[in-house]
Design a protein around this motif. Structure first.
Motif, PDB file in Angstrom:
ATOM      1  N   VAL A   1     -13.151   6.574  -0.320  1.00 34.09           N
ATOM      2  CA  VAL A   1     -11.848   5.571   0.281  1.00 34.09           C
ATOM      3  C   VAL A   1     -11.468   6.454   1.540  1.00 34.09           C
ATOM      4  O   VAL A   1     -11.168   6.192   2.619  1.00 34.09           O
ATOM      5  CB  VAL A   1     -10.933   5.233  -0.644  1.00 34.09           C
ATOM      6  CG1 VAL A   1      -9.806   4.751   0.032  1.00 34.09           C
ATOM      7  CG2 VAL A   1     -11.407   4.246  -1.795  1.00 34.09           C
ATOM      8  N   GLN A   2     -11.013   7.878   1.141  1.00 35.20           N
ATOM      9  CA  GLN A   2     -10.594   8.675   2.230  1.00 35.20           C
ATOM     10  C   GLN A   2     -11.445   8.994   3.419  1.00 35.20           C
ATOM     11  O   GLN A   2     -10.924   9.128   4.542  1.00 35.20           O
ATOM     12  CB  GLN A   2      -9.882  10.051   1.706  1.00 35.20           C
ATOM     13  CG  GLN A   2      -8.824   9.895   0.427  1.00 35.20           C
ATOM     14  CD  GLN A   2      -7.454   9.173   0.791  1.00 35.20           C
ATOM     15  OE1 GLN A   2      -7.359   8.810   2.319  1.00 35.20           O
ATOM     16  NE2 GLN A   2      -6.739   8.849   0.044  1.00 35.20           N
TER      17      GLN A   2
ATOM     18  N   GLU B   1      -6.414   2.731  -0.110  1.00 41.10           N
ATOM     19  CA  GLU B   1      -6.998   1.942   0.819  1.00 41.10           C
ATOM     20  C   GLU B   1      -5.698   1.329   1.605  1.00 41.10           C
ATOM     21  O   GLU B   1      -5.898   1.345   2.829  1.00 41.10           O
ATOM     22  CB  GLU B   1      -7.638   0.830   0.306  1.00 41.10           C
ATOM     23  CG  GLU B   1      -9.295   1.170  -0.078  1.00 41.10           C
ATOM     24  CD  GLU B   1      -9.964   0.163  -0.742  1.00 41.10           C
ATOM     25  OE1 GLU B   1      -9.271  -0.910  -1.218  1.00 41.10           O
ATOM     26  OE2 GLU B   1     -11.154   0.253  -0.664  1.00 41.10           O
TER      27      GLU B   1
ATOM     28  N   ARG C   1       1.303  -1.299   1.465  1.00 39.15           N
ATOM     29  CA  ARG C   1       0.191  -1.770   2.707  1.00 39.15           C
ATOM     30  C   ARG C   1       1.281  -2.349   3.498  1.00 39.15           C
ATOM     31  O   ARG C   1       0.839  -2.168   4.847  1.00 39.15           O
ATOM     32  CB  ARG C   1      -0.627  -2.901   2.126  1.00 39.15           C
ATOM     33  CG  ARG C   1      -1.625  -3.333   3.000  1.00 39.15           C
ATOM     34  CD  ARG C   1      -2.359  -4.405   2.715  1.00 39.15           C
ATOM     35  NE  ARG C   1      -3.526  -3.904   1.771  1.00 39.15           N
ATOM     36  CZ  ARG C   1      -3.483  -4.069   0.288  1.00 39.15           C
ATOM     37  NH1 ARG C   1      -2.391  -4.696  -0.244  1.00 39.15           N
ATOM     38  NH2 ARG C   1      -4.464  -3.088  -0.627  1.00 39.15           N
TER      39      ARG C   1
ATOM     40  N   SER D   1     -12.200   8.008  -4.987  1.00 35.05           N
ATOM     41  CA  SER D   1     -10.996   8.333  -4.014  1.00 35.05           C
ATOM     42  C   SER D   1     -11.416   9.010  -2.762  1.00 35.05           C
ATOM     43  O   SER D   1     -11.105   8.854  -1.610  1.00 35.05           O
ATOM     44  CB  SER D   1      -9.745   9.274  -4.843  1.00 35.05           C
ATOM     45  OG  SER D   1      -9.452   8.568  -5.933  1.00 35.05           O
TER      46      SER D   1
ATOM     47  N   THR E   1     -13.662   6.911   4.280  1.00 34.85           N
ATOM     48  CA  THR E   1     -13.630   5.674   5.143  1.00 34.85           C
ATOM     49  C   THR E   1     -12.376   5.738   6.021  1.00 34.85           C
ATOM     50  O   THR E   1     -12.541   5.407   7.404  1.00 34.85           O
ATOM     51  CB  THR E   1     -13.825   4.533   4.075  1.00 34.85           C
ATOM     52  OG1 THR E   1     -15.139   4.645   3.374  1.00 34.85           O
ATOM     53  CG2 THR E   1     -13.914   3.065   4.987  1.00 34.85           C
ATOM     54  N   ARG E   2     -11.321   5.884   5.657  1.00 40.17           N
ATOM     55  CA  ARG E   2     -10.240   5.851   6.204  1.00 40.17           C
ATOM     56  C   ARG E   2     -10.341   6.893   7.540  1.00 40.17           C
ATOM     57  O   ARG E   2      -9.899   6.552   8.713  1.00 40.17           O
ATOM     58  CB  ARG E   2      -8.964   6.139   5.473  1.00 40.17           C
ATOM     59  CG  ARG E   2      -8.794   5.103   4.450  1.00 40.17           C
ATOM     60  CD  ARG E   2      -7.460   5.159   3.800  1.00 40.17           C
ATOM     61  NE  ARG E   2      -6.400   5.422   4.771  1.00 40.17           N
ATOM     62  CZ  ARG E   2      -5.324   4.727   4.970  1.00 40.17           C
ATOM     63  NH1 ARG E   2      -5.603   3.349   4.794  1.00 40.17           N
ATOM     64  NH2 ARG E   2      -4.441   4.954   5.666  1.00 40.17           N
TER      65      ARG E   2
ATOM     66  N   ALA F   1      -7.103   0.636  -4.491  1.00 41.92           N
ATOM     67  CA  ALA F   1      -6.451  -0.226  -3.860  1.00 41.92           C
ATOM     68  C   ALA F   1      -5.186   0.673  -3.020  1.00 41.92           C
ATOM     69  O   ALA F   1      -4.950   0.435  -1.789  1.00 41.92           O
ATOM     70  CB  ALA F   1      -5.941  -1.387  -4.422  1.00 41.92           C
TER      71      ALA F   1
END
Length: 242
Positions: free
Chosen positions: A210-211, A98, A70, A207, A213-214, A95
């Motif tokens: 999450v992708q 993300e 991160r 997964s 959302t990104r 995480a």
């Protein structure tokens, strides 16, 4: 490949045995390899050397792997990152995605699978444009447009006008899968299979969420009310292009 032609990999793991094994195996399979025992050593290496990919353990003393990933992404680092996790560490894998890692591999794993995943990530990154390089005109037939954005399917490049939008290799793979089936609802399982070569992963569905959302944060005006990358309740996701 030898010497300067070899992709340079940084292996970061506090397990001496595994770190030495990976260093030796990757070296025998066409890579130049440096190793670090923890995040502080990794940061020191990154300050002095350029790497083509980081293999990063999620659990280390001091700064954890996800936190290092991160931090690198927040600082603008675009080096691909492959996260090593344990089978039970689903939350850490989520995480990691993300945080901007490109892929993850659950321990225990076959070293050959690690090599194949590294090669796949490097192939995807090889299609990304150099920021300062003069870009050739992209054939219109290769472009899919949504709003002010366009995605070149053959080169895996997302643009807003002349600006290139950075995508991790996982985001590239997901957007390419959605683009190829645009207008059709795809389940999480279908998308995960297209991205991972039909690998079975209990965290695969999460997964994808999450992708998605990104990706929405990168090309939707309002990611919470998406116009192009929409959720079909109970079925999956669909991408609508102009």
């Amino acid at each position: 490949m030898t010497g300067a032609d070899q992709p340079h990999i940084l292996v970061v793991d506090d397990d001496d045995r595994l770190r030495d094994l990976l260093t030796r195996y990757l070296g025998e399979n066409g890579f130049s390899v440096s190793a670090a025992r923890h995040a502080a050593e990794a940061r020191a290496s990154l300050e002095g050397l350029q790497f083509d990919l980081i293999v990063l353990d999620v659990l280390m003393p001091g700064e954890k792997g996800v936190d290092l990933a991160r931090s690198l992404r927040d600082s603008g680092a675009k080096v691909p990152i492959l996260l090593l996790t344990a089978l039970s560490e689903t939350e850490d894998r989520i995480a990691g995605l993300e945080a901007g890692v490109d892929d993850y591999l659950a321990k225990p794993f076959e070293p050959r699978e690690l090599v194949l995943r590294i090669e796949a990530i490097l192939r995807r990154y090889a299609q990304l444009p150099e920021e300062d390089a003069e870009q050739e005109a992209v054939p219109v037939s290769d472009m899919v447009r949504f709003g002010q954005f366009s995605f070149d399917v053959s080169k895996m490049i997302l643009q807003r006008g002349d600006d290139h939008i950075y995508l991790t290799s996982a985001e590239q793979a997901l957007l390419a899968a959605l683009v190829k089936q645009r207008g059709q609802t795809m389940s999480r399982e279908q998308l995960h299979a297209m991205m991972s070569g039909n690998a079975v992963d209990p965290a695969g569905s999460r997964s994808i969420d999450v992708q998605v959302t990104r990706l929405r944060r990168k090309f939707e005006d309002d990611p919470k009310q998406p116009r192009y990358l929409q959720t079909v309740r109970g079925r999956g996701y669909v991408l609508y292009a102009d």
